[in-house]
Design a protein around this motif. Structure first.
Motif, short mmCIF file in Angstrom:
data_model
loop_
_atom_site.label_atom_id
_atom_site.label_comp_id
_atom_site.label_asym_id
_atom_site.label_seq_id
_atom_site.Cartn_x
_atom_site.Cartn_y
_atom_site.Cartn_z
N ASN A 64 32.54 48.69 37.90
CA ASN A 64 32.81 47.29 37.58
C ASN A 64 34.30 47.01 37.65
OD1 ASN A 64 30.07 46.72 37.09
ND2 ASN A 64 30.23 47.42 34.98
N VAL A 65 34.66 45.73 37.67
CA VAL A 65 36.06 45.35 37.80
C VAL A 65 36.49 44.55 36.58
CG1 VAL A 65 37.79 44.16 39.17
CG2 VAL A 65 35.92 45.36 40.32
N SER A 66 37.33 45.15 35.76
CA SER A 66 37.93 44.47 34.63
C SER A 66 39.32 43.99 35.04
CB SER A 66 37.98 45.41 33.42
OG SER A 66 38.50 44.76 32.28
N SER A 67 40.19 43.73 34.09
CA SER A 67 41.54 43.25 34.40
C SER A 67 42.46 43.44 33.21
CB SER A 67 41.49 41.76 34.78
OG SER A 67 42.80 41.23 34.91
N THR A 68 43.74 43.62 33.51
CA THR A 68 44.72 43.65 32.43
C THR A 68 44.78 42.30 31.72
OG1 THR A 68 46.46 43.08 34.03
CG2 THR A 68 46.15 45.42 33.52
N SER A 69 44.35 41.24 32.38
CA SER A 69 44.30 39.93 31.73
C SER A 69 43.36 39.95 30.53
CB SER A 69 43.83 38.86 32.72
OG SER A 69 44.76 38.70 33.77
N GLY A 70 42.32 40.78 30.62
CA GLY A 70 41.39 40.89 29.51
C GLY A 70 41.78 41.95 28.51
N LEU A 71 42.34 43.06 28.99
CA LEU A 71 42.64 44.18 28.10
C LEU A 71 44.02 44.09 27.47
CD1 LEU A 71 41.01 47.07 30.17
CD2 LEU A 71 40.00 45.60 28.42
N ASN A 72 44.95 43.39 28.14
CA ASN A 72 46.29 43.20 27.59
C ASN A 72 46.60 41.75 27.27
OD1 ASN A 72 46.77 45.95 27.90
ND2 ASN A 72 47.77 45.71 29.89
N GLY A 73 45.84 40.83 27.88
CA GLY A 73 46.06 39.41 27.65
C GLY A 73 46.96 38.78 28.70
N ALA A 74 46.70 37.51 29.02
CA ALA A 74 47.51 36.78 29.99
C ALA A 74 47.43 35.29 29.68
CB ALA A 74 47.03 37.05 31.43
N VAL A 75 48.57 34.66 29.53
CA VAL A 75 48.63 33.23 29.23
C VAL A 75 47.97 32.43 30.35
CG1 VAL A 75 50.19 31.26 28.93
CG2 VAL A 75 50.70 33.45 27.81
#
Length: 292
Positions: free
Chosen positions: A155-166
Motif C-alpha cells: 500500500n501507499v501511505s505518505s509523510t503527509s499522514g505520518l508526519n503531517g502537512a499543512v
C-alpha cells in the motif's frame, strides 16, 4: 540478477502515470505478469481516459513483457472484484497487489468542503480498502482450499499522514489510515500466507510537481549526469522487493526517496506518570509538564 518476480502475477492500481507506471514497468522487467489498472482520471479524480492504462500495458508488451490493462474503479468492491476477475481470467492466479491509486484536493482545513473531504477519503482510503478486501478474501479462500499462498500487498501511505502537512488534512488522514490498515491486515491475513506492507514515496509526480515550494525541490537536475533523486522510478525497487516471494517483511512502513530507504517506527508510548489513583486537575497542572 534479474527476474526476481518471475512467475508472479502482479496487479498495480493507479499504474497509468508517475510512480504507479514505474512500479508496473519494473515488475514486468523483473519477470512478473502485470495488470495495469488506471481509470485515467486527473489528479483530483475528475474525468476518465481509458487509453492511459492501455498505453502502459502496450509499452510493457513492446519491451517483451506480459501485461493487460484494466480501467476498473477500485474505490468500490464491485470494481475491485472486476479487477481481480481480469487478473484471474488472463493469468489464472495472482500473487501481488500494489495499491497506488489515489487523488489529491488540497485545502486549508477550515475552508474544506464536505465533498473535498469525502472525495479524498474515498479516492485514497477506500481505494485501498476495496482491493485489499477483495484480494484478501480471494487468498484466504485459496489458503483454506489447501493452496500454499505466498501473496503480497503493498500500500501507499505518505509523510503527509505520518508526519503531517499543512493544507492536506483530508489526504493526510487517508494516508495515515492506510498505514494503520496495512498493519492490521498484515496481522489478520498472515495465517493465509499474505503479507502486507506500505511505502511512503518521495518523488516527482503529478501531485508534487505543481505545488509551490515543492515543485522546485523535486525538479529534474540541470546536470544530466547528476543523480535524479526525485525520479519516481527510484521508489519502485522497494516495491518490487516487497512483492518477491521470499521477502519476509510484513506489517512494515518504509520511506523511500532516491537511494534512501528508512523504516517508519509505529506509534509508541513515551513518558509516563502514574499516581496509582485518580488525578486532580490541580495535580496535573504540575505533573503533566513533563509529558507535554
Amino acid at each position: 540478477m534479474t527476474n526476481q518476480l518471475d512467475g508472479r502475477v502482479v496487479v498495480v492500481t493507479g499504474a497509468g502515470r508517475g510512480i504507479g507506471r514505474e512500479h508496473a514497468l519494473l515488475a514486468a522487467a523483473e519477470g512478473a505478469k502485470v495488470v495495469v489498472n488506471d481509470t485515467g482520471a486527473a489528479a483530483d479524480g475528475s474525468g476518465r481516459d481509458d487509453s492511459i492504462a492501455a498505453a502502459v500495458a502496450a509499452e510493457i508488451v513492446a519491451a517483451g513483457g506480459t501485461a493487460i490493462a484494466s480501467t476498473d474503479d477500485v474505490t468500490t468492491i464491485e470494481g475491485a472484484e472486476r479487477l481481480l476477475a481480469a487478473a484471474l481470467d488472463a493469468y489464472g492466479e495472482v500473487h501481488g497487489l500494489v495499491n497506488n491509486a489515489g487523488i489529491l484536493r488540497d485545502r486549508m482545513f477550515v475552508n474544506m468542503s464536505e465533498a473535498e473531504w469525502d472525495d479524498v477519503i474515498t479516492g485514497q482510503l477506500r481505494g485501498t480498502f476495496a482491493p485489499c478486501r477483495v484480494f484478501g478474501a480471494h487468498w484466504r479462500d485459496r489458503s483454506k482450499a489447501g493452496e500454499d499462498v505466498k501473496a503480497s500487498i503493498v500500500n501507499v501511505s505518505s509523510t503527509s499522514g505520518l508526519n503531517g502537512a499543512v493544507g492536506q488534512s483530508n489526504y493526510g488522514a487517508a494516508k495515515a489510515g492506510i498505514a494503520s490498515l496495512t498493519q492490521i491486515i498484515a496481522q489478520e491475513l498472515s495465517r493465509y500466507g499474505v503479507r502486507a506492507n506500505a511505502i511512503t514515496p518521495v518523488a516527482r509526480t503529478r501531485m508534487t510537481e505543481n505545488v509551490p515550494g515543492i515543485k522546485e525541490m523535486v525538479a529534474v537536475p540541470e546536470d544530466p549526469e547528476a543523480f535524479d533523486v526525485y525520479h519516481p522510478g527510484n521508489v519502485s525497487p522497494v516495491v518490487a522487493y516487497l512483492l518477491t516471494e521470499a521477502c519476509p517483511a510484513t506489517g512494515k512502513v518504509f520511506y523511500a526517496k532516491g537511494g534512501e530507504i528508512r523504516q517508519f517506527q509505529p506509534w509508541s508510548y513515551g513518558k509516563i506518570i502514574d499516581k496509582g489513583a485518580r488525578w486532580t486537575v490541580e495535580e496535573l497542572q504540575q505533573e503533566m509538564a513533563d509529558l507535554v
